[in-house]
Enzyme design. Structure first.
Site, PDB file in Angstrom:
ATOM      1  N   ASP A 185      56.418 -11.576  31.091  1.00  0.00           N
ATOM      2  CA  ASP A 185      56.701 -12.903  31.657  1.00  0.00           C
ATOM      3  C   ASP A 185      56.438 -12.897  33.169  1.00  0.00           C
ATOM      4  O   ASP A 185      55.872 -13.841  33.719  1.00  0.00           O
ATOM      5  CB  ASP A 185      58.168 -13.277  31.379  1.00  0.00           C
ATOM      6  CG  ASP A 185      58.517 -13.043  29.921  1.00  0.00           C
ATOM      7  OD1 ASP A 185      58.003 -13.773  29.068  1.00  0.00           O
ATOM      8  OD2 ASP A 185      59.269 -12.084  29.624  1.00  0.00           O
ATOM      9  N   HIS A 210      64.056 -12.930  27.423  1.00  0.00           N
ATOM     10  CA  HIS A 210      62.617 -12.993  27.096  1.00  0.00           C
ATOM     11  C   HIS A 210      62.461 -13.999  25.952  1.00  0.00           C
ATOM     12  O   HIS A 210      62.333 -13.642  24.782  1.00  0.00           O
ATOM     13  CB  HIS A 210      62.077 -11.622  26.690  1.00  0.00           C
ATOM     14  CG  HIS A 210      60.674 -11.715  26.142  1.00  0.00           C
ATOM     15  ND1 HIS A 210      59.590 -12.076  26.914  1.00  0.00           N
ATOM     16  CD2 HIS A 210      60.179 -11.541  24.901  1.00  0.00           C
ATOM     17  CE1 HIS A 210      58.505 -12.110  26.168  1.00  0.00           C
ATOM     18  NE2 HIS A 210      58.830 -11.800  24.940  1.00  0.00           N
TER      19      HIS A 210
HETATM   20  N1  LIG Z   1      58.965  -8.322  25.008  1.00  0.00           N
HETATM   21  C1  LIG Z   1      57.740  -8.804  24.983  1.00  0.00           C
HETATM   22  O1  LIG Z   1      57.232  -9.285  25.998  1.00  0.00           O
HETATM   23  C2  LIG Z   1      56.900  -8.813  23.710  1.00  0.00           C
HETATM   24  C3  LIG Z   1      55.562  -9.204  23.782  1.00  0.00           C
HETATM   25  C4  LIG Z   1      54.781  -9.188  22.621  1.00  0.00           C
HETATM   26  C5  LIG Z   1      55.351  -8.811  21.413  1.00  0.00           C
HETATM   27  N2  LIG Z   1      56.651  -8.450  21.372  1.00  0.00           N
HETATM   28  C6  LIG Z   1      57.271  -7.996  20.127  1.00  0.00           C
HETATM   29  O2  LIG Z   1      56.867  -6.650  19.867  1.00  0.00           O
HETATM   30  C7  LIG Z   1      57.049  -6.363  18.492  1.00  0.00           C
HETATM   31  C8  LIG Z   1      55.848  -5.649  17.913  1.00  0.00           C
HETATM   32  O3  LIG Z   1      54.717  -6.486  17.925  1.00  0.00           O
HETATM   33  P1  LIG Z   1      53.329  -6.054  17.244  1.00  0.00           P
HETATM   34  O4  LIG Z   1      52.396  -7.171  17.492  1.00  0.00           O
HETATM   35  O5  LIG Z   1      52.954  -4.668  17.632  1.00  0.00           O
HETATM   36  O6  LIG Z   1      53.758  -6.085  15.710  1.00  0.00           O
HETATM   37  P2  LIG Z   1      53.077  -5.366  14.455  1.00  0.00           P
HETATM   38  O7  LIG Z   1      53.638  -6.007  13.243  1.00  0.00           O
HETATM   39  O8  LIG Z   1      51.590  -5.277  14.631  1.00  0.00           O
HETATM   40  O9  LIG Z   1      53.639  -3.888  14.567  1.00  0.00           O
HETATM   41  C9  LIG Z   1      54.977  -3.600  14.389  1.00  0.00           C
HETATM   42  C10 LIG Z   1      55.021  -2.237  13.744  1.00  0.00           C
HETATM   43  O10 LIG Z   1      56.381  -1.836  13.691  1.00  0.00           O
HETATM   44  C11 LIG Z   1      56.547  -1.128  12.488  1.00  0.00           C
HETATM   45  N3  LIG Z   1      57.963  -1.079  12.171  1.00  0.00           N
HETATM   46  C12 LIG Z   1      58.724  -2.017  11.540  1.00  0.00           C
HETATM   47  N4  LIG Z   1      59.961  -1.571  11.381  1.00  0.00           N
HETATM   48  C13 LIG Z   1      60.012  -0.343  11.937  1.00  0.00           C
HETATM   49  C14 LIG Z   1      61.034   0.627  12.058  1.00  0.00           C
HETATM   50  N5  LIG Z   1      62.256   0.421  11.590  1.00  0.00           N
HETATM   51  N6  LIG Z   1      60.735   1.795  12.688  1.00  0.00           N
HETATM   52  C15 LIG Z   1      59.502   2.024  13.156  1.00  0.00           C
HETATM   53  N7  LIG Z   1      58.480   1.153  13.044  1.00  0.00           N
HETATM   54  C16 LIG Z   1      58.744  -0.020  12.442  1.00  0.00           C
HETATM   55  C17 LIG Z   1      55.685  -1.874  11.481  1.00  0.00           C
HETATM   56  O11 LIG Z   1      55.372  -1.047  10.361  1.00  0.00           O
HETATM   57  C18 LIG Z   1      54.463  -2.206  12.321  1.00  0.00           C
HETATM   58  O12 LIG Z   1      53.455  -1.211  12.225  1.00  0.00           O
HETATM   59  C19 LIG Z   1      57.369  -7.710  17.849  1.00  0.00           C
HETATM   60  O13 LIG Z   1      58.770  -7.828  17.719  1.00  0.00           O
HETATM   61  C20 LIG Z   1      56.871  -8.711  18.869  1.00  0.00           C
HETATM   62  O14 LIG Z   1      57.520  -9.956  18.741  1.00  0.00           O
HETATM   63  C21 LIG Z   1      57.442  -8.434  22.497  1.00  0.00           C
HETATM   64  O1  LIG Z   2      56.492 -14.877  21.894  1.00  0.00           O
HETATM   65  C1  LIG Z   2      56.457 -13.977  21.059  1.00  0.00           C
HETATM   66  O2  LIG Z   2      57.056 -14.024  19.978  1.00  0.00           O
HETATM   67  C2  LIG Z   2      55.641 -12.753  21.342  1.00  0.00           C
HETATM   68  C3  LIG Z   2      55.980 -12.168  22.650  1.00  0.00           C
HETATM   69  O3  LIG Z   2      57.332 -12.016  22.863  1.00  0.00           O
HETATM   70  C4  LIG Z   2      55.315 -12.860  23.781  1.00  0.00           C
HETATM   71  O4  LIG Z   2      56.011 -13.287  24.713  1.00  0.00           O
HETATM   72  O5  LIG Z   2      54.078 -12.944  23.770  1.00  0.00           O
END
Ligand SMILES: NC(=O)c1ccc[n+]([C@@H]2O[C@H](COP(=O)([O-])OP(=O)(O)OC[C@H]3O[C@@H](n4cnc5c(N)ncnc54)[C@H](O)[C@@H]3O)[C@@H](O)[C@H]2O)c1
Ligand SMILES: O=C(O)C[C@H](O)C(=O)O
Length: 326
Positions: free
Chosen positions: A159, A187
């Site tokens: 962000d 977030h």
């Molecule tokens: N904070 C932020 O700014 C931000 C930004 C983008 C995404 N995210 C979040 O990050 C997370 C991951 O996103 P992504 O696009 O890589 O998702 P994704 O689905 O591509 O990958 C997530 C992975 O986590 C694995 N997983 C699920 N449960 C698990 C567990 N208990 N232990 C270990 N691994 C496990 C899944 O098998 C999968 O491979 C999501 O929650 C997304 O919303 C946060």
């Molecule tokens: O918004 C979402 O769910 C994904 C991630 O947290 C983001 O900010 O891109």
């Protein structure tokens, strides 16, 4: 040469990790003089895909990568870990709000908090990326009673970087000319991106943009950027999230630049009147592997209202998962 450090990453076969692991292994996170051992956690059905990622990591022949451990057991993946990036969680799909994910992901973070408490380095630094990141970090921290809650943080650096990019575009400047940007709170789309203290090339940002742009454009664009990317890509942000995770950990470990600060969600100590204990994003400086909240900033009425809104959302999220707090 320094001794290798152990970096645990969960969700290691997912899309963020695909952009993240290679940068950790190449030294972007902890520096070109810091060898790393990657300890990767996935769920059992994803272990095959994770093997493929490891094949690619090996094929890069990274000089700083000393070993790669993979497991579906958190107590193996977090064993002696110095850093943990908790990425694995169910991501938000089109039309979903982050709080829809709260219950689904809460169980994951209580299990992982317990494992970290049991087997990780006593000095571990934990970053939660998986959403809802702030409350997941609270759950993990509260299940790790032998560690300091302050060792658990959640990511609002994406962000922060989005806010830098929007302001740079508006003012015709480069992001590196902007200092003292702040993200307050959660977030989520209640977060408050705040330019009150920001400078652009040394000039007050608030004098370079008008209030209408701030209220109608800048704040909602940063708040809704995650949803906009999901809509455009059909999947949540990945490369930019990985880049922000690298930035968060690098700053925490190696420090902030003189005269600047970053945003990190950390356990509130009551600063700025925020409810103690919730994981609230604050402006922080980092030095010597420790972060400190930037204190004493003047808070306008406009800012206070927005800081309270996002605080309220975090209190509500906490109330919804109270039963999972250790
Ligand atoms: N904070 C932020 O700014 C931000 C930004 C983008 C995404 N995210 C979040 O990050 C997370 C991951 O996103 P992504 O696009 O890589 O998702 P994704 O689905 O591509 O990958 C997530 C992975 O986590 C694995 N997983 C699920 N449960 C698990 C567990 N208990 N232990 C270990 N691994 C496990 C899944 O098998 C999968 O491979 C999501 O929650 C997304 O919303 C946060
Ligand atoms: O918004 C979402 O769910 C994904 C991630 O947290 C983001 O900010 O891109």
């Amino acid at each position: 040469m320094k001794q290798p450090v152990r970096v645990a990453v969960t969700g290691a076969a997912g899309q963020i990790s695909y952009a993240l692991l290679f940068r950790i292994a190449s030294g972007s996170m902890l520096g070109q003089d810091q060898p790393v051992i990657l300890q990767l956690l996935e769920i059992t059905p994803a272990m095959g895909a994770l093997q493929g990622v490891v094949m690619e990591l090996n094929d890069c022949a990274f000089p700083l990568l000393h070993d790669v451990v993979i497991s579906d057991d958190p107590e193996v993946a977090f064993k002696d870990a110095d850093y943990a990036l908790l990425v694995g969680a169910r991501p938000r799909g089109p039309g979903m709000e982050r709080k829809d994910l709260l219950e689904a992901n809460a169980a994951i973070f209580s299990t992982q908090g317990k494992a970290i408490n049991k087997v990780a380095s006593r000095d571990i630094k934990v970053l939660v990326v998986g959403n809802p990141a702030n409350t997941n970090a609270l759950i993990a921290a509260s299940n790790a009673p032998d560690l300091d809650a302050g060792q658990f943080t959640a990511m609002t650096r994406l962000d922060h970087n989005r806010a830098l990019s929007q302001l740079a575009e508006k003012t015709g400047s480069h992001t590196t000319q902007i200092k003292r940007m702040t993200i307050w709170g959660n977030h989520s789309n209640t977060q408050y991106p705040d330019i009150s203290n920001a400078t652009v090339d040394g000039k007050a940002a608030s004098e370079l943009v008008d209030q209408t742009w701030l209220e109608d454009n800048f704040i909602p664009t940063v708040q809704e950027r995650g949803a906009a990317i999901i809509k455009a890509r059909g999947a949540s942000s990945a490369a930019s999230a990985a880049a922000a995770a690298i930035d968060h950990m690098r700053t925490w470990a190696l420090g902030t630049e003189e005269g600047d600060w970053v945003s990190m969600a950390i356990p509130s100590d009551g600063s700025y009147g925020i409810e103690p204990g919730i994981m609230y994003s604050y402006p922080v400086t980092c030095n010597d592997g420790k972060y400190s909240i930037v204190e004493g900033l003047a808070i306008s009425e406009f800012s206070r209202a927005r800081m309270n809104t996002t605080e309220d959302e975090l209190r509500q999220e906490r109330a919804a998962i109270e039963h999972l707090l250790g």
